[in-house]
Design an enzyme around this catalytic site. Sequence first.
Site, PDB file in Angstrom:
ATOM      1  CD  GLU A  52      -1.410  -2.338   2.113  1.00  0.00           C
ATOM      2  OE1 GLU A  52      -2.100  -3.102   2.901  1.00  0.00           O
ATOM      3  OE2 GLU A  52      -0.092  -2.711   1.926  1.00  0.00           O
ATOM      4  CD1 TRP A 181      17.449 -35.608 -17.907  1.00  0.00           C
ATOM      5  CD2 TRP A 181      16.730 -35.161 -15.793  1.00  0.00           C
ATOM      6  NE1 TRP A 181      18.495 -34.831 -17.309  1.00  0.00           N
ATOM      7  CE2 TRP A 181      17.667 -34.499 -15.881  1.00  0.00           C
ATOM      8  CE3 TRP A 181      15.920 -35.105 -14.701  1.00  0.00           C
ATOM      9  CZ2 TRP A 181      18.193 -33.968 -14.548  1.00  0.00           C
ATOM     10  CZ3 TRP A 181      16.667 -34.775 -13.554  1.00  0.00           C
ATOM     11  CH2 TRP A 181      17.638 -33.842 -13.597  1.00  0.00           C
ATOM     12  CG  ASP A 211      19.274 -38.671  -7.946  1.00  0.00           C
ATOM     13  OD1 ASP A 211      19.705 -39.484  -8.683  1.00  0.00           O
ATOM     14  OD2 ASP A 211      18.004 -38.605  -7.712  1.00  0.00           O
TER      15      ASP A 211
END
Length: 377
Positions: A52, A181, A211
């Site tokens: 605001e 993937w 990973d």
Amino acid sequence: MTDADAMRRALHVALRGTGKVSPNPRVGCVLVRDGRIISEGWHDHYGGIHAEVHALRRASESLEGATMVVTLEPCNHQGKQPPCTDAILATKQRPDGTLDPSRGIRRVVVGMRDPNPQAQGGIERLQQAGIEVTVGVLEAECRWINRFFVKHVTTGMPYVIGKGAISLDGFIATREGQSQWISGEEARRRAHALRAEVDAVLVGRATVERDNPHLGPRLVRGRMPRRIVLDTGLRLSMNYRVLCDEHRMRTIVATSRERAESSAADALRREGITVVGVSVTSAGRLALDELFVTIGKELSITSVLVEGGAQVLSWCIEHGLLDELHLFVAPMMLGQGISFTAALSAQSLQSAPRWQYHALGRAGDDTHLILLPQRPS
């Protein structure tokens, strides 16, 4: 311009605070006069000026008779910034300091009330000063962009999102563990956008060992989230990225209460890594519900993205810990592999976790599902 049109714009500019304002909410504000937007503002970063005030300062023309449209109730308390209600009422002050109802902002349109008890009261204060206030315009949309904030400020716990990239037959990897993937580039980009939006990304020890992930939003621009690794016995080598890279001070290792007091935990702390100890269940798993309470209340983490592996995601689903689930479904079939819900074991159809569709779309060649849990009534 309708109130809804102006609120849609306020919602749009609110998103500019994504990844920068937590644990505060994302807030957008537009000023409308004579049917057109004359200024707009947003909460840009934690501790910065509120939407605001931003909009009021950016206004380059008179505010006489203007309407303020804001996604969240203007705050009425002193925090890192003064109350936004003060700034709104200041537009109505005469030179002698008294209020003139005909001056400045005449109307305020609010998307939703602030769930934070400390900040409430702004609507009533504006009304008492003679400003017309309309509440609830596009409320569902306003609550959605601040769902992390709403849950955290009302429960102390973070909003928890699960994410999985799966084949059509529900596998996240082949039998040998190959997963890179399954999903395509666009799906991975969206997953990285989720990382940039949340406060923390959570994975289990097995995922780190398999990973060696970075867990940052490499495919999109955005801040680095905290990284939470579940390691009950503190057996991870310090050679993994999450424990030795330049972002290691943003890593949290969750372990058992006993191991949190060990020399191994002290070694992690000396590297700037946060170690959190929680209870261990009868099944030998870390109590994730306890962990979420701890990181929400002690570390002000408002949102967590659970990325895996299958055991962790299954446990979260079975124990009703997810508030939202993103599935990227690739158009391939593996026949056999590691199931997305490998550790989930529903005893009956009646007891099986059920979900409702929130959104369904394409992510390149993949399908992107956003699901919300069906909570018991």
